[in-house]
Design an enzyme around this catalytic site. Sequence first.
Site, PDB file in Angstrom:
ATOM      1  N   ARG A 176       0.747  -9.740  -2.124  1.00 44.26           N
ATOM      2  CA  ARG A 176       0.016 -10.799  -2.857  1.00 44.26           C
ATOM      3  C   ARG A 176      -0.586 -10.137  -4.091  1.00 44.26           C
ATOM      4  NH1 ARG A 176      -4.429 -10.644  -5.108  1.00 44.26           N
ATOM      5  NH2 ARG A 176      -6.030 -10.827  -3.539  1.00 44.26           N
ATOM      6  N   ASN A 223      -6.880 -14.754 -10.823  1.00 40.08           N
ATOM      7  CA  ASN A 223      -6.182 -13.942 -11.831  1.00 40.08           C
ATOM      8  C   ASN A 223      -4.688 -14.180 -11.756  1.00 40.08           C
ATOM      9  OD1 ASN A 223      -8.501 -12.517 -12.759  1.00 40.08           O
ATOM     10  ND2 ASN A 223      -8.473 -11.348 -10.867  1.00 40.08           N
ATOM     11  N   LYS A 275      -5.519  -0.031 -11.416  1.00 38.60           N
ATOM     12  CA  LYS A 275      -6.847   0.139 -10.791  1.00 38.60           C
ATOM     13  C   LYS A 275      -7.266   1.605 -10.904  1.00 38.60           C
ATOM     14  CE  LYS A 275      -7.416  -4.038  -8.698  1.00 38.60           C
ATOM     15  NZ  LYS A 275      -8.586  -4.892  -8.585  1.00 38.60           N
ATOM     16  N   TYR A 326      -5.030  -3.636 -17.385  1.00 40.03           N
ATOM     17  CA  TYR A 326      -5.476  -4.321 -16.164  1.00 40.03           C
ATOM     18  C   TYR A 326      -5.234  -5.811 -16.372  1.00 40.03           C
ATOM     19  CZ  TYR A 326      -8.723  -5.278 -12.297  1.00 40.03           C
ATOM     20  OH  TYR A 326      -9.289  -5.721 -11.132  1.00 40.03           O
ATOM     21  N   ASN A 376     -15.093  -9.648 -12.005  1.00 39.17           N
ATOM     22  CA  ASN A 376     -13.898  -8.968 -11.498  1.00 39.17           C
ATOM     23  C   ASN A 376     -14.329  -7.708 -10.770  1.00 39.17           C
ATOM     24  OD1 ASN A 376     -11.504  -7.149 -11.506  1.00 39.17           O
ATOM     25  ND2 ASN A 376     -10.592  -8.920 -12.509  1.00 39.17           N
ATOM     26  N   ASP A 405     -10.397  -3.950  -1.472  1.00 40.59           N
ATOM     27  CA  ASP A 405     -10.972  -4.357  -2.754  1.00 40.59           C
ATOM     28  C   ASP A 405     -11.079  -5.873  -2.881  1.00 40.59           C
ATOM     29  OD1 ASP A 405     -11.846  -3.873  -5.396  1.00 40.59           O
ATOM     30  OD2 ASP A 405      -9.838  -4.284  -6.157  1.00 40.59           O
ATOM     31  N   ASP A 406     -10.078  -6.594  -2.386  1.00 40.59           N
ATOM     32  CA  ASP A 406     -10.074  -8.049  -2.567  1.00 40.59           C
ATOM     33  C   ASP A 406     -11.126  -8.734  -1.699  1.00 40.59           C
ATOM     34  OD1 ASP A 406      -7.708  -8.296  -4.389  1.00 40.59           O
ATOM     35  OD2 ASP A 406      -6.866  -7.141  -2.746  1.00 40.59           O
ATOM     36  N   GLU A 459      -5.289  -2.816  -1.574  1.00 40.76           N
ATOM     37  CA  GLU A 459      -5.242  -3.748  -2.705  1.00 40.76           C
ATOM     38  C   GLU A 459      -4.123  -4.755  -2.539  1.00 40.76           C
ATOM     39  OE1 GLU A 459      -7.520  -3.355  -5.327  1.00 40.76           O
ATOM     40  OE2 GLU A 459      -6.831  -5.369  -5.787  1.00 40.76           O
ATOM     41  N   ASP A 460      -4.451  -5.997  -2.735  1.00 35.61           N
ATOM     42  CA  ASP A 460      -3.452  -7.066  -2.831  1.00 35.61           C
ATOM     43  C   ASP A 460      -2.442  -7.111  -1.686  1.00 35.61           C
ATOM     44  OD1 ASP A 460      -4.901  -7.648  -5.025  1.00 35.61           O
ATOM     45  OD2 ASP A 460      -3.289  -7.516  -6.487  1.00 35.61           O
TER      46      ASP A 460
HETATM   47  N1  NDP Z   1     -11.945 -11.957  -9.717  1.00 32.03           N
HETATM   48  C1  NDP Z   1     -11.624 -11.021  -8.878  1.00 32.03           C
HETATM   49  O1  NDP Z   1     -12.163  -9.904  -8.890  1.00 32.03           O
HETATM   50  C2  NDP Z   1     -10.586 -11.297  -7.850  1.00 32.03           C
HETATM   51  C3  NDP Z   1      -9.786 -12.388  -7.930  1.00 32.03           C
HETATM   52  N2  NDP Z   1      -8.848 -12.629  -6.975  1.00 32.03           N
HETATM   53  C4  NDP Z   1      -7.977 -13.759  -7.173  1.00 32.03           C
HETATM   54  O2  NDP Z   1      -8.209 -14.713  -6.168  1.00 32.03           O
HETATM   55  C5  NDP Z   1      -7.029 -15.474  -5.984  1.00 32.03           C
HETATM   56  C6  NDP Z   1      -6.839 -15.677  -4.490  1.00 32.03           C
HETATM   57  O3  NDP Z   1      -6.606 -14.465  -3.828  1.00 32.03           O
HETATM   58  P1  NDP Z   1      -6.470 -14.446  -2.220  1.00 32.03           P
HETATM   59  O4  NDP Z   1      -7.669 -15.060  -1.605  1.00 32.03           O
HETATM   60  O5  NDP Z   1      -6.166 -13.096  -1.766  1.00 32.03           O
HETATM   61  O6  NDP Z   1      -5.181 -15.357  -2.081  1.00 32.03           O
HETATM   62  P2  NDP Z   1      -4.732 -16.347  -0.949  1.00 32.03           P
HETATM   63  O7  NDP Z   1      -3.382 -16.791  -1.304  1.00 32.03           O
HETATM   64  O8  NDP Z   1      -4.946 -15.730   0.380  1.00 32.03           O
HETATM   65  O9  NDP Z   1      -5.759 -17.549  -1.060  1.00 32.03           O
HETATM   66  C7  NDP Z   1      -5.588 -18.657  -1.850  1.00 32.03           C
HETATM   67  C8  NDP Z   1      -6.437 -19.758  -1.274  1.00 32.03           C
HETATM   68  O10 NDP Z   1      -6.365 -20.864  -2.135  1.00 32.03           O
HETATM   69  C9  NDP Z   1      -6.044 -21.999  -1.350  1.00 32.03           C
HETATM   70  N3  NDP Z   1      -5.315 -22.983  -2.130  1.00 32.03           N
HETATM   71  C10 NDP Z   1      -4.032 -22.950  -2.533  1.00 32.03           C
HETATM   72  N4  NDP Z   1      -3.713 -24.088  -3.168  1.00 32.03           N
HETATM   73  C11 NDP Z   1      -4.817 -24.842  -3.152  1.00 32.03           C
HETATM   74  C12 NDP Z   1      -5.114 -26.132  -3.637  1.00 32.03           C
HETATM   75  N5  NDP Z   1      -4.215 -26.867  -4.275  1.00 32.03           N
HETATM   76  N6  NDP Z   1      -6.349 -26.611  -3.461  1.00 32.03           N
HETATM   77  C13 NDP Z   1      -7.275 -25.870  -2.816  1.00 32.03           C
HETATM   78  N7  NDP Z   1      -7.051 -24.643  -2.347  1.00 32.03           N
HETATM   79  C14 NDP Z   1      -5.835 -24.137  -2.504  1.00 32.03           C
HETATM   80  C15 NDP Z   1      -5.211 -21.493  -0.210  1.00 32.03           C
HETATM   81  O11 NDP Z   1      -5.227 -22.453   0.838  1.00 32.03           O
HETATM   82  P3  NDP Z   1      -4.513 -22.207   2.256  1.00 32.03           P
HETATM   83  O12 NDP Z   1      -5.399 -21.215   2.952  1.00 32.03           O
HETATM   84  O13 NDP Z   1      -4.533 -23.548   2.875  1.00 32.03           O
HETATM   85  O14 NDP Z   1      -3.151 -21.673   1.969  1.00 32.03           O
HETATM   86  C16 NDP Z   1      -5.964 -20.213   0.106  1.00 32.03           C
HETATM   87  O15 NDP Z   1      -7.057 -20.475   0.933  1.00 32.03           O
HETATM   88  C17 NDP Z   1      -5.909 -14.721  -6.695  1.00 32.03           C
HETATM   89  O16 NDP Z   1      -5.616 -15.371  -7.910  1.00 32.03           O
HETATM   90  C18 NDP Z   1      -6.513 -13.388  -7.012  1.00 32.03           C
HETATM   91  O17 NDP Z   1      -6.022 -12.844  -8.222  1.00 32.03           O
HETATM   92  C19 NDP Z   1      -8.691 -11.826  -5.883  1.00 32.03           C
HETATM   93  C20 NDP Z   1      -9.468 -10.703  -5.766  1.00 32.03           C
HETATM   94  C21 NDP Z   1     -10.413 -10.333  -6.777  1.00 32.03           C
HETATM   95  C1  PYR Z   2      -8.863  -8.468  -9.366  1.00 27.62           C
HETATM   96  C2  PYR Z   2      -8.073  -8.403  -8.149  1.00 27.62           C
HETATM   97  O1  PYR Z   2      -8.222  -7.492  -7.373  1.00 27.62           O
HETATM   98  C3  PYR Z   2      -7.146  -9.460  -7.866  1.00 27.62           C
HETATM   99  O2  PYR Z   2      -7.062 -10.426  -8.619  1.00 27.62           O
HETATM  100  O3  PYR Z   2      -6.466  -9.346  -6.851  1.00 27.62           O
HETATM  101 MG    MG Z   3      -6.692  -7.399  -5.963  1.00 29.29          MG
END
Ligand code: NDP
Ligand code: PYR
Ligand code: MG
Length: 579
Positions: free
Chosen positions: A178, A437, A196, A124, A481, A290-291, A267-268
Amino acid sequence: MSFPFILSRKPHIPLIVSPHRTSTSLAAQRVKMPVTKTQVLTPYWSNGVQKLKVAPSPPPKPAYGLTPPALDDSLHVVRCMRQLRSKDKPIEKYIYLTQLKATEPALFYKLCLDNMSEITPLIYTPTVGDACLQFSHIYRRPEGLYISINDKGRIGKVLRNWPKIDEARISVVTDGSRILGLGDLGVNGMPIAIGKLSLYVAGAGIRPESTVPICLDLGTNNKEFLQDPLYLGLRHERVSAEVAQEFMDEFMYEMSQVFPKLLVQFEDFSTDKAFAYLSAFRDKYPVFNDDIQGTGAVVLSGFLNAAKLSSAASGRPLSDHKILFLGAGSAGVGVAMQLTSFFKMQGLSEEEARRRIYLVDSQGLIFNARGPLAEHKRVFSRDDYQGPPMTNLVDILNYVKPTALLGLSTIKGAFNQQVIETMSALNPRPIIFPLSNPVRLSECEFHEAVEWSNGRVIFASGSPFPEQTYAGRTLYPGQGNNMYIFPGLGLGAIISRASSVTDRMVEAASLGLANSLTKDERSADLVYPRIERIREISAEIARSVVRAAQKDGVDRSLDLRAMSDEALLHFIGERMWKP
Ligand SMILES: NC(=O)C1=CN([C@@H]2O[C@H](COP(=O)(O)OP(=O)(O)OC[C@H]3O[C@@H](n4cnc5c(N)ncnc54)[C@H](OP(=O)(O)O)[C@@H]3O)[C@@H](O)[C@H]2O)C=CC1
Ligand SMILES: CC(=O)C(=O)O
Ligand SMILES: [Mg+2]
């Protein structure tokens, strides 16, 4: 029902039919089921009627002489761990484990369960991120279903090619748009679905043959992949949102027809699609994202425990916390939505709860006067800030004065020394969760947060970090996570045969996790339980989810309603597949 719902007096003892009998056994006669060769019959209940099912036969043992004379199963586990540890690179370990899973799944899962904290980062995050990036180069053999835009109009036919249709209970579906924080990886997203689902098996005891990894190929906008001769997906850009939506309508309908007992985990998917598909399908089919929901639930859970530690140090009431998010995508907004329930639990109204939350995206603080906003960001947009755009994170921290800083931005190092020192000046115990991540995109590392906060940080990250020693004390990072949530949430939804996944079920999963900390874990200031206890935790989460499904009337395993909580937990434990 494929889970062998055994209600006999000795539920754990299946009926073994003699290998030499070719006639019909007594048990089998009751249900007119001819039995041949070696078969295991397991009684189960369906619509109030007890039936028998033939359990899948275990793989045949090699004939005498085909294995070395002193091959001993328990020592073979040790041998495999040594082989695994002898490999230098995580990706080599990933390939080794993939091969082992394909040839000896029970041994693979035994290894996982016995070495959870060592193997989870290999199957993972973070290693699965590298596996996705390199998938078209390290691919060896089929594992999972691929449905492409070229299959539109005949998706059902492709789904019927899945070899274990009757067994299917849980599918993780991605379109690769994504993957973690790595962007659009097209068909290379398949390992995330596979990873997963391995955690569903290891963490919640879902049977391996009940899992269906699916990668949808709607093209990719990844230019590097489109030019790579080894890329395994369709060689064109992503289709339009309208075409993708039509494809998804057909896909989800056909899934419900071909796999009537299947729960789907999205997912993603990139943020726009993640929200659109969740709202389009969540009332029609058993599906969750999931996200958005899994991450919301896991962070609410960790935040509940972190806020108590932080408030104990500051004396601030729980309702007084303020949370700042860096990142307002599917994960950031999903978590923000779930965290409103933290404030509602403290007696605040929905509106008051939202006002405790601030979002920052790539353009800075999100506020109404800034200009048009994507729909998913509007609900948390501030109407109390009228100044110029605020883009510097330290300025925003000094303006908001949050107790918690959460990162879902994919921006490595965004929580730099100045940011963490500012949080530490504002709070005796700052809550800092860099949740992006894989590790290489984490907003900060654990050792940095410990050092720059002088050991005061309450920390959880998306990917794992090693523990740290500070001033003679060992400090443990939490892993915030969704892997803590989805196995138990899925198990509960499957066991209750939920017709949909409701908000109450997601919140129940979160509270089940928050309440699962042991005394020892609490006294070590942990905000999440140790991963080694994942099965026990998943069982507790699943029980909470079943109860929530019952409250919402979406459960279809009606015989579980009369069970006491204790009996239900026992029942769930008995259902878990053990390698
Ligand atoms: N820990 C966990 O269990 C999980 C972790 N994640 C992680 O979360 C992260 C984001 O996922 P997701 O929300 O789907 O992705 P997105 O790409 O949809 O979101 C990223 C966000 O970050 C913002 N961003 C990008 N660059 C900057 C910057 N320089 N300063 C401030 N904000 C910025 C973007 O802004 P804008 O909207 O303006 O483009 C957007 O709002 C990934 O790395 C993913 O792996 C996701 C799910 C679960
Ligand atoms: C953990 C997860 O689902 C993600 O980073 O997208
Ligand atoms: Mg995910």
